[in-house]
Design an enzyme around this catalytic site. Structure first.
Site, PDB file in Angstrom:
ATOM      1  N   LYS A 203      33.434  90.793  34.959  1.00  0.00           N
ATOM      2  CA  LYS A 203      33.615  91.084  36.383  1.00  0.00           C
ATOM      3  C   LYS A 203      35.086  90.899  36.722  1.00  0.00           C
ATOM      4  CE  LYS A 203      32.295  89.417  40.911  1.00  0.00           C
ATOM      5  NZ  LYS A 203      31.294  88.588  41.612  1.00  0.00           N
ATOM      6  N   LYS A 256      31.593  95.029  35.891  1.00  0.00           N
ATOM      7  CA  LYS A 256      31.686  95.247  37.329  1.00  0.00           C
ATOM      8  C   LYS A 256      33.146  95.172  37.770  1.00  0.00           C
ATOM      9  CE  LYS A 256      30.526  92.905  41.589  1.00  0.00           C
ATOM     10  NZ  LYS A 256      29.923  91.696  42.139  1.00  0.00           N
TER      11      LYS A 256
HETATM   12  O1  PB1 Z   1      29.191  95.605  46.005  1.00  0.00           O
HETATM   13  C1  PB1 Z   1      30.042  94.720  45.858  1.00  0.00           C
HETATM   14  O2  PB1 Z   1      31.214  94.836  46.276  1.00  0.00           O
HETATM   15  C2  PB1 Z   1      29.627  93.481  45.119  1.00  0.00           C
HETATM   16  C3  PB1 Z   1      30.541  92.302  45.331  1.00  0.00           C
HETATM   17  C4  PB1 Z   1      30.113  91.140  44.466  1.00  0.00           C
HETATM   18  C5  PB1 Z   1      28.644  90.847  44.511  1.00  0.00           C
HETATM   19  N1  PB1 Z   1      28.192  90.304  43.317  1.00  0.00           N
HETATM   20  C6  PB1 Z   1      31.001  89.960  44.632  1.00  0.00           C
HETATM   21  C7  PB1 Z   1      32.427  90.270  44.557  1.00  0.00           C
HETATM   22  C8  PB1 Z   1      33.348  89.482  45.443  1.00  0.00           C
HETATM   23  O3  PB1 Z   1      33.131  89.473  46.661  1.00  0.00           O
HETATM   24  O4  PB1 Z   1      34.267  88.900  44.884  1.00  0.00           O
HETATM   25  C9  PB1 Z   1      30.459  88.700  45.161  1.00  0.00           C
HETATM   26  C10 PB1 Z   1      30.918  87.496  44.362  1.00  0.00           C
HETATM   27  N2  PB1 Z   1      29.998  86.468  44.255  1.00  0.00           N
END
Ligand code: PB1
Length: 333
Positions: A203, A256
């Site tokens: 990520k 991601k």
């Molecule tokens: O759709 C998205 O933008 C997802 C964002 C994601 C959700 N898992 C995160 C990314 C972020 O805000 O840094 C949330 C982090 N826990």
């Protein structure tokens, strides 16, 4: 020199027909089990709130979510990924509300399991929707990530969701060693064969999370997430992160965001072909495609994007477009 190209250089005989083209595109089909639907869950059981920055995306109370899912399940929906949102529960430095009995995710899980027994229910596990500082982990007094406290806290939250009925826990925090902490907690509670761990393994610290953070109110109050989310330019750290999580027992892996990171998808699938690999098509990607043209142009762009994600090695795509995709699949069939 011959007037004719050598036969093996004539390719169009291999894809002039639709059926031939399907044979040329192995492992790129989009079926209901290849998509997972992210849903936002509010504390108010009967609320429905549109997400202004994401057309056709809503935040639901559990009673409304059960209603909204009915048509999608009839069209073949196989899995969802739940994000809890708190508006009355207090936020604090350790994200106490994340696993409070009154947390909307914990309250919703038994109801969802009863309403849709066949639906695979995954829960995002993170502290950022529940911490006063907005970071995904616990901080030291100096404001740095407290590694031990963060992994302990993430494991506690994951275990709470597992006990409440989650089939899959998906830690999106990106802390080192949280996968082992979660697996250890599941084993200690004899849940290791009933709950899967979907690691947000690769990520990146992307600028494409904006719409999500707006709707979740989960942006960091200070600083950013660059010291725990991966640098966008580092394929090496992504390879090491995936290897770390596989070694710690992750059942499922993820890259991601999606489209800009298909090279990471391919490298991860090549290195770990025996782990189902997810892509998260994030909120910024959703917003871009949603605004890319007419409804038919959006549909074509979406399906081409999903095909490319599957070609790159994704087994399942987490996407806010699930309702539209299920309609496309239903119409095809
Ligand atoms: O759709 C998205 O933008 C997802 C964002 C994601 C959700 N898992 C995160 C990314 C972020 O805000 O840094 C949330 C982090 N826990």
């Amino acid at each position: 020199m011959s007037l004719f190209l050598s036969p093996e250089h004539v390719l169009q005989g291999g894809y002039f027909h639709a059926t031939l083209r399907k044979l040329q595109e192995p492992n790129t089909s989009i079926e209901p089990h290849n998509i997972m639907y992210p849903v936002f869950l509010l504390e108010d059981d009967d609320a429905v709130q549109p997400v202004s920055s994401m057309p056709n995306v809503f935040r639901y109370g559990i009673n409304q979510l059960i209603i909204a899912l009915e048509d999608l399940v009839l069209k073949g929906l196989k899995s969802i990924l739940i994000f809890g949102i708190v508006e009355t529960l207090p936020k604090d430095p350790t994200g106490t509300a994340a696993d409070a009995p009154s947390n909307p995710v914990i309250k919703a899980l038994p109801k969802l399991r009863e309403a849709y027994p066949q639906l695979l229910i995954a829960c995002d596990v993170c502290l950022c929707p529940y911490t006063s500082h907005g970071h995904c982990g616990v901080l030291t007094a100096a404001g740095a990530i407290d590694h031990a406290a963060s992994t302990k806290r993430i494991a506690e939250v994951a275990l709470a969701y597992a006990k409440a009925g989650a089939h899959v826990v998906a830690p999106s925090d990106m802390m080192d060693n949280r996968i082992k902490a979660i697996k250890d907690a599941l084993v200690a509670n004899k849940l290791q064969n009933q709950v899967s761990v979907l690691s947000y393994s690769c990520k990146f610290a992307s600028c494409m999370y904006g719409p999500f953070r707006d709707t979740m109110k989960s942006s960091p109050m200070e600083g950013d997430r660059k010291c725990y989310q991966l640098p966008p330019g580092s394929a090496a750290l992504a390879a090491r992160a995936a290897a770390r999580d596989v070694a710690e027992g992750a059942d499922l892996l993820m890259v991601k965001p999606g489209l800009p990171y298909l090279d990471i998808v391919r490298q991860t699938k090549d290195k770990f072909p025996n782990h189902p690999l997810f892509i998260y098509q994030v909120s910024g990607e959703y917003a871009m495609i949603s605004r890319s043209g007419s409804a038919s142009e959006v549909q074509a762009t979406l399906m081409e994007t999903l095909t490319c994600m599957r070609r790159a090695g994704a087994d399942c795509i987490i996407t806010y477009f699930v309702p539209q995709i299920l309609n496309i699949i239903s119409n095809k069939n």
